[in-house]
Design a protein around this motif. Structure first.
Motif, PDB file in Angstrom:
ATOM      1  N   LEU A 137       0.836  -1.197   0.000  1.00 44.87           N
ATOM      2  CA  LEU A 137       0.000   0.000   0.000  1.00 44.87           C
ATOM      3  C   LEU A 137       0.874   1.251   0.000  1.00 44.87           C
ATOM      4  O   LEU A 137       0.594   2.219  -0.692  1.00 44.87           O
ATOM      5  CB  LEU A 137      -0.873  -0.035   1.251  1.00 44.87           C
ATOM      6  CG  LEU A 137      -2.160   0.747   1.167  1.00 44.87           C
ATOM      7  CD1 LEU A 137      -3.039   0.160   0.085  1.00 44.87           C
ATOM      8  CD2 LEU A 137      -2.867   0.724   2.507  1.00 44.87           C
ATOM      9  N   ILE A 180       4.018   1.439  -1.040  1.00 42.84           N
ATOM     10  CA  ILE A 180       4.761   1.593  -2.295  1.00 42.84           C
ATOM     11  C   ILE A 180       3.873   2.324  -3.280  1.00 42.84           C
ATOM     12  O   ILE A 180       4.306   3.185  -4.038  1.00 42.84           O
ATOM     13  CB  ILE A 180       5.122   0.244  -2.947  1.00 42.84           C
ATOM     14  CG1 ILE A 180       5.937  -0.610  -2.032  1.00 42.84           C
ATOM     15  CG2 ILE A 180       5.871   0.449  -4.261  1.00 42.84           C
ATOM     16  CD1 ILE A 180       6.436  -1.872  -2.704  1.00 42.84           C
ATOM     17  N   ALA A 181       2.578   1.938  -3.268  1.00 41.97           N
ATOM     18  CA  ALA A 181       1.680   2.432  -4.296  1.00 41.97           C
ATOM     19  C   ALA A 181       1.330   3.894  -4.081  1.00 41.97           C
ATOM     20  O   ALA A 181       1.102   4.626  -5.036  1.00 41.97           O
ATOM     21  CB  ALA A 181       0.416   1.591  -4.321  1.00 41.97           C
ATOM     22  N   LEU A 182       1.281   4.310  -2.832  1.00 40.07           N
ATOM     23  CA  LEU A 182       0.927   5.693  -2.553  1.00 40.07           C
ATOM     24  C   LEU A 182       2.124   6.565  -2.911  1.00 40.07           C
ATOM     25  O   LEU A 182       3.148   6.488  -2.252  1.00 40.07           O
ATOM     26  CB  LEU A 182       0.627   5.807  -1.056  1.00 40.07           C
ATOM     27  CG  LEU A 182      -0.429   6.793  -0.608  1.00 40.07           C
ATOM     28  CD1 LEU A 182      -1.739   6.517  -1.310  1.00 40.07           C
ATOM     29  CD2 LEU A 182      -0.590   6.715   0.885  1.00 40.07           C
ATOM     30  N   PRO A 183       2.042   7.380  -3.976  1.00 42.03           N
ATOM     31  CA  PRO A 183       3.211   8.179  -4.333  1.00 42.03           C
ATOM     32  C   PRO A 183       3.638   9.063  -3.160  1.00 42.03           C
ATOM     33  O   PRO A 183       2.785   9.572  -2.435  1.00 42.03           O
ATOM     34  CB  PRO A 183       2.709   9.021  -5.496  1.00 42.03           C
ATOM     35  CG  PRO A 183       1.567   8.260  -6.045  1.00 42.03           C
ATOM     36  CD  PRO A 183       0.934   7.562  -4.898  1.00 42.03           C
ATOM     37  N   PHE A 240       4.658  12.044  -2.543  1.00 42.14           N
ATOM     38  CA  PHE A 240       4.176  13.385  -2.199  1.00 42.14           C
ATOM     39  C   PHE A 240       2.708  13.368  -1.830  1.00 42.14           C
ATOM     40  O   PHE A 240       2.255  14.167  -1.016  1.00 42.14           O
ATOM     41  CB  PHE A 240       4.495  14.386  -3.308  1.00 42.14           C
ATOM     42  CG  PHE A 240       3.831  14.124  -4.627  1.00 42.14           C
ATOM     43  CD1 PHE A 240       2.725  14.843  -5.008  1.00 42.14           C
ATOM     44  CD2 PHE A 240       4.336  13.166  -5.498  1.00 42.14           C
ATOM     45  CE1 PHE A 240       2.126  14.627  -6.219  1.00 42.14           C
ATOM     46  CE2 PHE A 240       3.745  12.944  -6.710  1.00 42.14           C
ATOM     47  CZ  PHE A 240       2.629  13.676  -7.071  1.00 42.14           C
ATOM     48  N   VAL A 241       1.956  12.412  -2.391  1.00 46.96           N
ATOM     49  CA  VAL A 241       0.550  12.273  -1.993  1.00 46.96           C
ATOM     50  C   VAL A 241       0.491  11.869  -0.523  1.00 46.96           C
ATOM     51  O   VAL A 241      -0.265  12.435   0.282  1.00 46.96           O
ATOM     52  CB  VAL A 241      -0.145  11.205  -2.860  1.00 46.96           C
ATOM     53  CG1 VAL A 241      -1.532  10.903  -2.324  1.00 46.96           C
ATOM     54  CG2 VAL A 241      -0.217  11.671  -4.295  1.00 46.96           C
ATOM     55  N   PHE A 290       1.168  14.762   1.676  1.00 53.64           N
ATOM     56  CA  PHE A 290      -0.013  15.619   1.863  1.00 53.64           C
ATOM     57  C   PHE A 290      -0.901  15.060   2.954  1.00 53.64           C
ATOM     58  O   PHE A 290      -1.374  15.770   3.838  1.00 53.64           O
ATOM     59  CB  PHE A 290      -0.880  15.662   0.597  1.00 53.64           C
ATOM     60  CG  PHE A 290      -0.289  16.458  -0.514  1.00 53.64           C
ATOM     61  CD1 PHE A 290       0.540  17.527  -0.262  1.00 53.64           C
ATOM     62  CD2 PHE A 290      -0.594  16.146  -1.826  1.00 53.64           C
ATOM     63  CE1 PHE A 290       1.076  18.250  -1.304  1.00 53.64           C
ATOM     64  CE2 PHE A 290      -0.065  16.867  -2.871  1.00 53.64           C
ATOM     65  CZ  PHE A 290       0.770  17.916  -2.606  1.00 53.64           C
ATOM     66  N   ALA A 343       4.263   6.911 -10.940  1.00 57.91           N
ATOM     67  CA  ALA A 343       4.481   7.715  -9.735  1.00 57.91           C
ATOM     68  C   ALA A 343       5.629   8.698  -9.952  1.00 57.91           C
ATOM     69  O   ALA A 343       5.543   9.857  -9.525  1.00 57.91           O
ATOM     70  CB  ALA A 343       4.770   6.808  -8.547  1.00 57.91           C
ATOM     71  N   SER A 387      -3.013   7.116  -6.915  1.00 57.51           N
ATOM     72  CA  SER A 387      -2.619   6.012  -6.039  1.00 57.51           C
ATOM     73  C   SER A 387      -3.233   4.702  -6.496  1.00 57.51           C
ATOM     74  O   SER A 387      -2.572   3.661  -6.493  1.00 57.51           O
ATOM     75  CB  SER A 387      -3.050   6.288  -4.594  1.00 57.51           C
ATOM     76  OG  SER A 387      -2.579   7.533  -4.193  1.00 57.51           O
ATOM     77  N   VAL A 424      -1.323   3.375  -9.526  1.00 55.52           N
ATOM     78  CA  VAL A 424      -0.038   2.791  -9.155  1.00 55.52           C
ATOM     79  C   VAL A 424      -0.264   1.466  -8.436  1.00 55.52           C
ATOM     80  O   VAL A 424       0.377   0.452  -8.742  1.00 55.52           O
ATOM     81  CB  VAL A 424       0.769   3.767  -8.264  1.00 55.52           C
ATOM     82  CG1 VAL A 424       2.088   3.144  -7.850  1.00 55.52           C
ATOM     83  CG2 VAL A 424       1.018   5.064  -8.998  1.00 55.52           C
ATOM     84  N   LEU A 425      -1.207   1.455  -7.494  1.00 52.14           N
ATOM     85  CA  LEU A 425      -1.495   0.242  -6.725  1.00 52.14           C
ATOM     86  C   LEU A 425      -1.903  -0.902  -7.651  1.00 52.14           C
ATOM     87  O   LEU A 425      -1.416  -2.028  -7.529  1.00 52.14           O
ATOM     88  CB  LEU A 425      -2.608   0.523  -5.710  1.00 52.14           C
ATOM     89  CG  LEU A 425      -2.913  -0.604  -4.729  1.00 52.14           C
ATOM     90  CD1 LEU A 425      -1.721  -0.832  -3.828  1.00 52.14           C
ATOM     91  CD2 LEU A 425      -4.133  -0.278  -3.877  1.00 52.14           C
TER      92      LEU A 425
END
Lengths: 308, 291
Positions: free
Chosen positions: A138, A140-143, A145-146, A149, B224, B269, B272-273
Motif C-alpha cells: 500500500l 509503495i503504491a501511494l506516491p 508526495f501524496v 499531503f 508515480a 494512487s 499505481v497500486l
C-alpha cells in the motif's frame, strides 16, 4: 584490509569522473545564459558581460571548463555561486538538515522494515504475513508526495501533533513527520528482502540442528538466523542510507525543509550551474563513500569476507 | 541426454502457461487486472467516461467543491474536475507504458548482448550502466528535464527511458549469464547455429522471464515518478492535462480546497497500486521461486 580499501577507493575514481562529467555536460547544455540570469533585470554592458564570462571561464570549451573544475575539486574546491560564496559553504549550511532527516528516516525505516519482515518470515503463509506484506505494498503504491499531503493533513492540521512545514521546532519535532513519510514509503522493499532472506535461512540445516539441540526459539531466530540472513539486508540498507543522504528532494520540497536536495532544485531553477555541479558532486561522493563503508561492514557480520 | 536438451526449452513456456491459468483464480489478480483495464480504457477513450469538455471553464466556479452534476467539483480555473482527472489518465498511462516498453527493449538487447558476448561489449555496456547508476535518479531527471524548453509526454518519457534502462539491463545480463552455459545452449552451438540464432531462439526466450516480471512491477513506479517530477515543476507543462499538474496546482490551495488534492491523489494512487499488485501476481505466477 588496507589494500582492499585502497583498491576500492581507486575503483571509485572512474565512476566519479564519469558521473561528474555527465552532470557537467548536462548543466552546460541547459538553456539560458547564466550571466543574464546572474544580472537579473539589470542591463549589462557588453564589456562587463565579456569580463564576467572570462572570470567564470564561460568563454572556454566544455573540456577546458571541466578540467578547471576537476583541478579545483582535487584541491577540495567545489566552486562558488554567483555571489562568490563557496558551494561547500552552502552545503555545510544545509547538510545538518539533510543529515538529521536522513538518519531519522533511516532508523525508522529499519525498525518498520525489519520488524515487518521478521514478523512475516516467522508467520510465513499465515494471515499476519499477508496483512503485513499488503500493508507495505500500500505504501509503495501511494506516491511519496501524496502520502506527504495526507500526513500533513492528518497529523499537522487535524491532530496538530507536528508542525506542518519548516524546521522552526528543530530536531526531533520538525523531522519526525517527514522522516516517517520517507520511512513508510521505502520500508516495503526492506521488509520483503528481510522476509525472503530470513525464510531461506530458517530452512537451512544448521537451524534445524540448533532447534534439535534444544536452543530456545528466540535464540534460534535472533542469535543464529538473523545474523546469517543480514548480508543482503545490510547491502540494501547501505544503498538506502546513501540515497537518503543525497537529499530527499520531494519530501524536502513538500515539508519545506532547507536541505541539500532543496538547494539542488533551487540552483537548477535559478540556473546557477556551478552550484548544481558542486552539489551533485557532493551527493555522488557521499553515495560512493557510504557504499564503501557498507562493504567494509560486511567483515563485521560475515567473517568469511574478512579473509578475502 | 538428447531428450533433456530438447525438453528444457519446451518445458519453460508450458510451465508459464500453467502459471497464467492459475492466475485467473486469484482474486487480487482479477481485481487489479480489471482496474488496470479500466484505466487503459479511460486513457484510450476518455470521452466514454465523461461528456463534459475538460477545457470548458468558467472562472465563476473557481475552486467550487463537489456538487450535483459535478461530483468532483471545479478546479481553480473553474473547469470540471472529474473531466480533467479522466482526461489526465492518458498522459500518466502513456508515459508508464512507453517508458516500460522502451526500457524493456533496451534492457533485453543490451543485457542480452553484454551477457552473451562478455568481454569488450560487456565492459562498455556495464561501465556505462555503472555511471548511469551512480547518478541520483531524481537529481539527474531534474537536470535533464530542464534542458527541454517544451516538455510533453514524449520528452518526459525519453528522459525516464535514458535514465531508467540500466537497472533492467543488469538484471537481464545476470539471467543471460546463467542460461548461456546451460547444456542446450552449448548443444545448439555444437550443432552449428550462429550467434544470432543461439541468442534469439535459445538464450533470449529462456532468460526473459525475470525481466518481464521486473518491468510489470515498474509500470506503477514510472507513473508515480512522472507525477512526482511534474509536481516538482520539471515534468509535463500546461496545456497538458495530468494528475501531477493538478496536484502541483492544488498543493498551495489544499487547506482551502481539499477536494483539489484528494481526487487526483485517489486516481493516481489507485493506478499505481493496480499496476504494482498486477506485477506482483504475475511474478508469483511466472517466477515461483521468488514467492
Amino acid at each position: 584490509m588496507l589494500g582492499y580499501v585502497l583498491r576500492r577507493l581507486a575503483a571509485m575514481v572512474p565512476v566519479l569522473i564519469g558521473v561528474t562529467f555527465l552532470i557537467f555536460a548536462l548543466v552546460h547544455a541547459l538553456p539560458g545564459d547564466p550571466i543574464a540570469a546572474m544580472a537579473g533585470n539589470r542591463p549589462l554592458s557588453p564589456s562587463t558581460v565579456a569580463a564576467l564570462r572570462q572570470q567564470y571561464h564561460l568563454d572556454e570549451s566544455l573540456w577546458t571548463q571541466y578540467w578547471y573544475y576537476m583541478t579545483g575539486l582535487a584541491h577540495g574546491d567545489l566552486g562558488t555561486d554567483f555571489h562568490g560564496r563557496p558551494v561547500s559553504e552552502l552545503i555545510a549550511e544545509r547538510w545538518p538538515v539533510t543529515f538529521n532527516l536522513a538518519l531519522t528516516a533511516w532508523v525508522m525505516k529499519i525498525v518498520i522494515g525489519i520488524g515487518v519482515g521478521v514478523y512475516g518470515a516467522l508467520r510465513r503463509g499465515r494471515l499476519g504475513d499477508h496483512l503485513a506484506l499488503g500493508f507495505t505494498v500500500l505504501f509503495i503504491a501511494l506516491p511519496g508526495f501524496v502520502f506527504a499531503f495526507i500526513a500533513q493533513l492528518v497529523f499537522g492540521v487535524n491532530l496538530q501533533l507536528f508542525p506542518i512545514a519548516g524546521i522552526a521546532d528543530g530536531w526531533p519535532m520538525s523531522f519526525l513527520l517527514p522522516a516517517l513519510v520517507i520511512a513508510l514509503e521505502t520500508a516495503a522493499p526492506l521488509a520483503r528482502l528481510t522476509r525472503s532472506s530470513l525464510v531461506e535461512v530458517l530452512r537451512s540445516d544448521f537451524i534445524r540442528t540448533a532447534r534439535a539441540k534444544g536452543a530456545a526459539p528466540a535464540r534460534v531466530v535472533w542469535g543464529h538466523a538473523m545474523r546469517n540472513s543480514m548480508i543482503p539486508v545490510v547491502t540494501y540498507l547501505g544503498l538506502s542510507l546513501a540515497t537518503l543522504l543525497g537529499g530527499a528532494v520531494i519530501v524536502e520540497s513538500v515539508f519545506n525543509l532547507p536541505g541539500v536536495g532543496g538547494l539542488m532544485v533551487q540552483a537548477i531553477q535559478t540556473q546557477e550551474g556551478s552550484v548544481v555541479v558542486g552539489v551533485a558532486t557532493f551527493i555522488i561522493l557521499v553515495y560512493l563513500l557510504v557504499n564503501l563503508v557498507v562493504d567494509l561492514c560486511y567483515g563485521l557480520i560475515d567473517p568469511r569476507v574478512r579473509r578475502v | 541426454m538428447s531428450e533433456t536438451v530438447l525438453a528444457t526449452p519446451a518445458a519453460a513456456p508450458a510451465r508459464r502457461r500453467d502459471g497464467l491459468r492459475g492466475l485467473l483464480r486469484k482474486p487480487l489478480f482479477v481485481v487489479s487486472a480489471l482496474i488496470t483495464l479500466l484505466y487503459l480504457a479511460m486513457a484510450a477513450f476518455p470521452g466514454l467516461f465523461t461528456s463534459v469538455d475538460p477545457r470548458a471553464c468558467s472562472l465563476a466556479f473557481s475552486g467550487v467543491g463537489p456538487s450535483s452534476g459535478h461530483p468532483f467539483g471545479y478546479d481553480l480555473q473553474g473547469c470540471d474536475y472529474l473531466a480533467n482527472i479522466i482526461y489526465g489518465t492518458r498522459s500518466s498511462i502513456s508515459i508508464g507504458l512507453l517508458v516500460t516498453v522502451a526500457t524493456f527493449v533496451l534492457a533485453a538487447v543490451f543485457g542480452g548482448l553484454a551477457g552473451y558476448f562478455g568481454g569488450l561489449v560487456d565492459g562498455v555496456v556495464s561501465r556505462t550502466a555503472d555511471i548511469m547508476f551512480g547518478l541520483p535518479f531524481i537529481v539527474a531527471a531534474i537536470v535533464v528535464l530542464n534542458m527541454f524548453p517544451q516538455r510533453d509526454v514524449l520528452s518526459v518519457s525519453l528522459v525516464l527511458i535514458v535514465l531508467g534502462w540500466p537497472g533492467g539491463m543488469r538484471y537481464m545480463r545476470g539471467s543471460v549469464l546463467k542460461v548461456r552455459n546451460l547444456e542446450y545452449v552449448q548443444a545448439a552451438r555444437v550443432l552449428g547455429s550462429g550467434h544470432t540464432r543461439v541468442l534469439l531462439s535459445h538464450v533470449m526466450p529462456n532468460s526473459l522471464t525475470p525481466l518481464i516480471v521486473l518491468k510489470t512491477l515498474e509500470v506503477g513506479a514510472v507513473i508515480a515518478a512522472e507525477a512526482a517530477l511534474t509536481f516538482l515543476g520539471v515534468g509535463l507543462q500546461p496545456p497538458a492535462i495530468s494528475w501531477g499538474l493538478q496536484l502541483s496546482a492544488a498543493h498551495s490551495q489544499w487547506q482551502a480546497h481539499p477536494h483539489l488534492v484528494i481526487f487526483p491523489s485517489i486516481f493516481l494512487s489507485l493506478a499505481v497500486l493496480a499496476f504494482v499488485v498486477l506485477g506482483d501476481s504475475l511474478r508469483d505466477a511466472l517466477d515461483p521461486k521468488e514467492r
